[in-house]
Design a protein around this motif. Sequence first.
Motif, PDB file in Angstrom:
ATOM      1  N   ASN A 109      51.240  46.282  29.334  1.00 36.43           N
ATOM      2  CA  ASN A 109      52.455  46.067  29.861  1.00 36.43           C
ATOM      3  C   ASN A 109      53.722  46.799  29.143  1.00 36.43           C
ATOM      4  OD1 ASN A 109      50.872  43.650  30.647  1.00 36.43           O
ATOM      5  ND2 ASN A 109      52.154  44.005  32.473  1.00 36.43           N
ATOM      6  N   SER A 110      54.650  47.309  29.617  1.00 34.43           N
ATOM      7  CA  SER A 110      55.858  47.614  28.893  1.00 34.43           C
ATOM      8  C   SER A 110      55.579  48.610  27.671  1.00 34.43           C
ATOM      9  CB  SER A 110      56.704  46.325  28.539  1.00 34.43           C
ATOM     10  OG  SER A 110      56.973  45.603  29.701  1.00 34.43           O
ATOM     11  N   GLY A 111      54.601  49.295  27.748  1.00 32.09           N
ATOM     12  CA  GLY A 111      54.072  50.187  26.620  1.00 32.09           C
ATOM     13  C   GLY A 111      53.847  49.579  25.214  1.00 32.09           C
ATOM     14  N   ARG A 112      53.528  48.475  25.225  1.00 29.11           N
ATOM     15  CA  ARG A 112      53.359  47.737  24.078  1.00 29.11           C
ATOM     16  C   ARG A 112      51.827  47.289  23.701  1.00 29.11           C
ATOM     17  NH1 ARG A 112      58.306  47.418  21.241  1.00 29.11           N
ATOM     18  NH2 ARG A 112      57.274  46.817  19.509  1.00 29.11           N
ATOM     19  N   GLY A 113      51.313  46.233  23.278  1.00 28.70           N
ATOM     20  CA  GLY A 113      50.032  46.008  23.082  1.00 28.70           C
ATOM     21  C   GLY A 113      48.957  46.022  24.347  1.00 28.70           C
ATOM     22  N   LEU A 114      47.859  46.298  24.082  1.00 29.80           N
ATOM     23  CA  LEU A 114      47.031  46.365  25.223  1.00 29.80           C
ATOM     24  C   LEU A 114      46.372  44.876  25.398  1.00 29.80           C
ATOM     25  CD1 LEU A 114      47.385  49.438  24.538  1.00 29.80           C
ATOM     26  CD2 LEU A 114      45.248  49.659  25.539  1.00 29.80           C
ATOM     27  N   VAL A 115      45.784  44.442  26.651  1.00 32.77           N
ATOM     28  CA  VAL A 115      45.000  43.490  26.837  1.00 32.77           C
ATOM     29  C   VAL A 115      43.743  43.926  27.283  1.00 32.77           C
ATOM     30  CG1 VAL A 115      44.829  41.155  27.895  1.00 32.77           C
ATOM     31  CG2 VAL A 115      46.915  41.963  27.044  1.00 32.77           C
ATOM     32  N   HIS A 116      42.678  43.190  26.601  1.00 31.51           N
ATOM     33  CA  HIS A 116      41.277  43.748  27.204  1.00 31.51           C
ATOM     34  C   HIS A 116      41.153  43.093  28.558  1.00 31.51           C
ATOM     35  CE1 HIS A 116      36.792  42.756  27.151  1.00 31.51           C
ATOM     36  NE2 HIS A 116      36.966  44.177  26.981  1.00 31.51           N
ATOM     37  N   LEU A 117      40.559  43.634  29.301  1.00 34.07           N
ATOM     38  CA  LEU A 117      40.119  43.058  30.741  1.00 34.07           C
ATOM     39  C   LEU A 117      38.688  42.812  30.789  1.00 34.07           C
ATOM     40  CD1 LEU A 117      42.401  45.343  33.084  1.00 34.07           C
ATOM     41  CD2 LEU A 117      43.077  42.976  32.343  1.00 34.07           C
ATOM     42  N   ILE A 118      37.816  43.775  30.595  1.00 33.43           N
ATOM     43  CA  ILE A 118      36.442  43.690  31.088  1.00 33.43           C
ATOM     44  C   ILE A 118      35.740  44.853  30.143  1.00 33.43           C
ATOM     45  CG2 ILE A 118      36.844  45.321  33.002  1.00 33.43           C
ATOM     46  CD1 ILE A 118      34.864  43.000  34.462  1.00 33.43           C
ATOM     47  N   LYS A 132      30.286  44.580  37.158  1.00 35.07           N
ATOM     48  CA  LYS A 132      30.577  43.292  36.687  1.00 35.07           C
ATOM     49  C   LYS A 132      31.963  42.781  37.396  1.00 35.07           C
ATOM     50  CE  LYS A 132      30.430  41.548  31.929  1.00 35.07           C
ATOM     51  NZ  LYS A 132      30.145  42.107  30.460  1.00 35.07           N
ATOM     52  N   HIS A 133      32.017  41.468  37.447  1.00 35.19           N
ATOM     53  CA  HIS A 133      33.261  40.740  38.010  1.00 35.19           C
ATOM     54  C   HIS A 133      33.822  39.919  36.842  1.00 35.19           C
ATOM     55  CE1 HIS A 133      32.181  41.810  42.054  1.00 35.19           C
ATOM     56  NE2 HIS A 133      30.905  41.980  41.323  1.00 35.19           N
ATOM     57  N   SER A 134      35.440  40.001  37.290  1.00 36.88           N
ATOM     58  CA  SER A 134      35.926  38.812  36.240  1.00 36.88           C
ATOM     59  C   SER A 134      37.308  38.542  37.218  1.00 36.88           C
ATOM     60  CB  SER A 134      36.473  39.420  34.985  1.00 36.88           C
ATOM     61  OG  SER A 134      37.242  38.446  34.337  1.00 36.88           O
ATOM     62  N   GLY A 135      37.227  37.192  37.936  1.00 33.62           N
ATOM     63  CA  GLY A 135      38.393  36.961  38.664  1.00 33.62           C
ATOM     64  C   GLY A 135      38.585  38.073  39.912  1.00 33.62           C
ATOM     65  N   ARG A 136      39.735  38.420  39.899  1.00 31.84           N
ATOM     66  CA  ARG A 136      39.934  39.542  41.057  1.00 31.84           C
ATOM     67  C   ARG A 136      39.660  40.907  40.505  1.00 31.84           C
ATOM     68  NH1 ARG A 136      45.163  40.584  41.657  1.00 31.84           N
ATOM     69  NH2 ARG A 136      45.784  39.581  39.829  1.00 31.84           N
ATOM     70  N   LEU A 137      39.042  41.191  39.300  1.00 27.48           N
ATOM     71  CA  LEU A 137      38.534  42.432  38.834  1.00 27.48           C
ATOM     72  C   LEU A 137      37.195  42.839  39.244  1.00 27.48           C
ATOM     73  CD1 LEU A 137      40.414  42.222  35.430  1.00 27.48           C
ATOM     74  CD2 LEU A 137      41.310  43.128  37.470  1.00 27.48           C
ATOM     75  N   ARG A 138      36.909  43.768  39.637  1.00 24.40           N
ATOM     76  CA  ARG A 138      35.606  44.446  39.697  1.00 24.40           C
ATOM     77  C   ARG A 138      35.621  45.647  39.069  1.00 24.40           C
ATOM     78  NH1 ARG A 138      33.579  47.479  44.191  1.00 24.40           N
ATOM     79  NH2 ARG A 138      31.309  47.874  44.367  1.00 24.40           N
ATOM     80  N   VAL A 139      34.370  45.917  38.313  1.00 22.41           N
ATOM     81  CA  VAL A 139      34.365  47.332  37.546  1.00 22.41           C
ATOM     82  C   VAL A 139      33.016  47.491  38.007  1.00 22.41           C
ATOM     83  CG1 VAL A 139      34.032  48.424  35.294  1.00 22.41           C
ATOM     84  CG2 VAL A 139      35.949  46.792  35.736  1.00 22.41           C
ATOM     85  N   THR A 140      32.763  48.993  38.290  1.00 23.34           N
ATOM     86  CA  THR A 140      31.235  49.644  38.370  1.00 23.34           C
ATOM     87  C   THR A 140      31.170  50.769  37.206  1.00 23.34           C
ATOM     88  OG1 THR A 140      32.403  50.862  40.012  1.00 23.34           O
ATOM     89  CG2 THR A 140      31.529  49.137  40.854  1.00 23.34           C
ATOM     90  N   LEU A 141      30.026  50.815  37.141  1.00 24.83           N
ATOM     91  CA  LEU A 141      29.614  52.039  36.101  1.00 24.83           C
ATOM     92  C   LEU A 141      28.573  52.838  36.765  1.00 24.83           C
ATOM     93  CD1 LEU A 141      30.067  53.201  33.315  1.00 24.83           C
ATOM     94  CD2 LEU A 141      28.452  51.678  32.460  1.00 24.83           C
ATOM     95  N   ASP A 142      28.564  54.046  36.800  1.00 24.47           N
ATOM     96  CA  ASP A 142      27.661  54.926  37.235  1.00 24.47           C
ATOM     97  C   ASP A 142      27.451  56.197  36.089  1.00 24.47           C
ATOM     98  OD1 ASP A 142      26.100  56.950  38.354  1.00 24.47           O
ATOM     99  OD2 ASP A 142      27.031  56.868  40.053  1.00 24.47           O
ATOM    100  N   THR A 143      26.326  55.599  35.131  1.00 24.66           N
ATOM    101  CA  THR A 143      26.212  56.604  34.070  1.00 24.66           C
ATOM    102  C   THR A 143      25.653  57.741  34.420  1.00 24.66           C
ATOM    103  OG1 THR A 143      24.020  55.536  33.764  1.00 24.66           O
ATOM    104  CG2 THR A 143      25.695  54.596  32.539  1.00 24.66           C
ATOM    105  N   SER A 144      24.760  58.115  35.663  1.00 23.77           N
ATOM    106  CA  SER A 144      24.592  59.388  36.100  1.00 23.77           C
ATOM    107  C   SER A 144      25.624  60.187  36.229  1.00 23.77           C
ATOM    108  CB  SER A 144      23.756  59.225  37.103  1.00 23.77           C
ATOM    109  OG  SER A 144      24.198  58.662  38.405  1.00 23.77           O
ATOM    110  N   THR A 178      41.767  43.290  43.351  1.00 25.68           N
ATOM    111  CA  THR A 178      41.802  42.817  44.744  1.00 25.68           C
ATOM    112  C   THR A 178      43.117  41.976  44.871  1.00 25.68           C
ATOM    113  OG1 THR A 178      40.334  40.902  44.367  1.00 25.68           O
ATOM    114  CG2 THR A 178      39.279  42.967  44.997  1.00 25.68           C
ATOM    115  N   ALA A 179      43.553  42.060  46.265  1.00 29.60           N
ATOM    116  CA  ALA A 179      44.755  41.029  46.226  1.00 29.60           C
ATOM    117  C   ALA A 179      45.712  41.215  45.271  1.00 29.60           C
ATOM    118  CB  ALA A 179      44.145  39.617  46.708  1.00 29.60           C
ATOM    119  N   SER A 180      46.179  42.446  45.272  1.00 26.07           N
ATOM    120  CA  SER A 180      47.219  42.754  43.981  1.00 26.07           C
ATOM    121  C   SER A 180      48.492  41.933  44.006  1.00 26.07           C
ATOM    122  CB  SER A 180      47.483  44.144  44.009  1.00 26.07           C
ATOM    123  OG  SER A 180      48.282  44.378  45.200  1.00 26.07           O
ATOM    124  N   ARG A 181      49.168  41.499  42.934  1.00 23.69           N
ATOM    125  CA  ARG A 181      50.316  40.847  42.925  1.00 23.69           C
ATOM    126  C   ARG A 181      51.230  41.605  42.094  1.00 23.69           C
ATOM    127  NH1 ARG A 181      46.839  35.765  40.131  1.00 23.69           N
ATOM    128  NH2 ARG A 181      45.526  35.388  42.102  1.00 23.69           N
TER     129      ARG A 181
END
Lengths: 118, 112
Positions: free
Chosen positions: B38-47, B56-68, B77-80
């Motif tokens: 946010n606002s060009g300063r520190g980063l916050v780890h999400l997942i 992997k899921h965390s609250g409204r976050l869903r991350v996928t990984l395709d190593t191939s 989801t349901a952005s705010r």
Amino acid sequence: GAGVSQSPSNKVTEKGKDVELRCDPISGHTALYWYRQSLGQGLEFLIYFQGNSAPDKSGLPSDRFSAERTGGSVSTLTIQRTQQEDSAVYLCASSLERTSGRKTDTQYFGPGTRLTVL
Amino acid sequence: SQQGEEDPQALSIQEGENATMNCSYKTSINNLQWYRQNSGRGLVHLILIRSNEREKHSGRLRVTLDTSKKSSSLLITASRAADTASYFCATDGMGRDDKIIFGKGTRLHILP
């Protein structure tokens, strides 16, 4: 403290002057990272410490940049003879550890130091 | 060149809609992380997703990984309005001293 702290939060300096940026990592975190972020850009890796040693200094852009870490805690990034292109936000992060075969790589970032070189 | 490349570079969506951001990388990785700034300063780890995980899921976050395909996606989801930020992927290589490399980020703007 509860998180990574950096000081100063803002630094304005004149071209040619030296600056020191400080990072206090989370207590107990052995790994410490310095990054640079120019306006609207991603993070540019500068240097990484494991304890007091820096196994990777490859990101330091020139020999004007140096960093040290003492006591496995506080780190100082020094920029000598600053240039206008050094203007950026300098971010520090720490993580619990980084060991071969098992990496705990969640990094916790400080708020950064915004450096402006006039 | 950057290991992680996010796309799109910028994304504007209406509040309540889903936002999808993608990250592509070049070399084999040990894990991939997403961060928010946010606002060009520190980063916050999400997942963090490891190379042997696909989703992997965390609250409204869903991350996928395709190593191939050497790619990952972050779905919010349901952005705010508070989701307005820049999102970065970071890849960690296989070597002990491999540096963690961040992409240039996707700037997400949630419209009211």
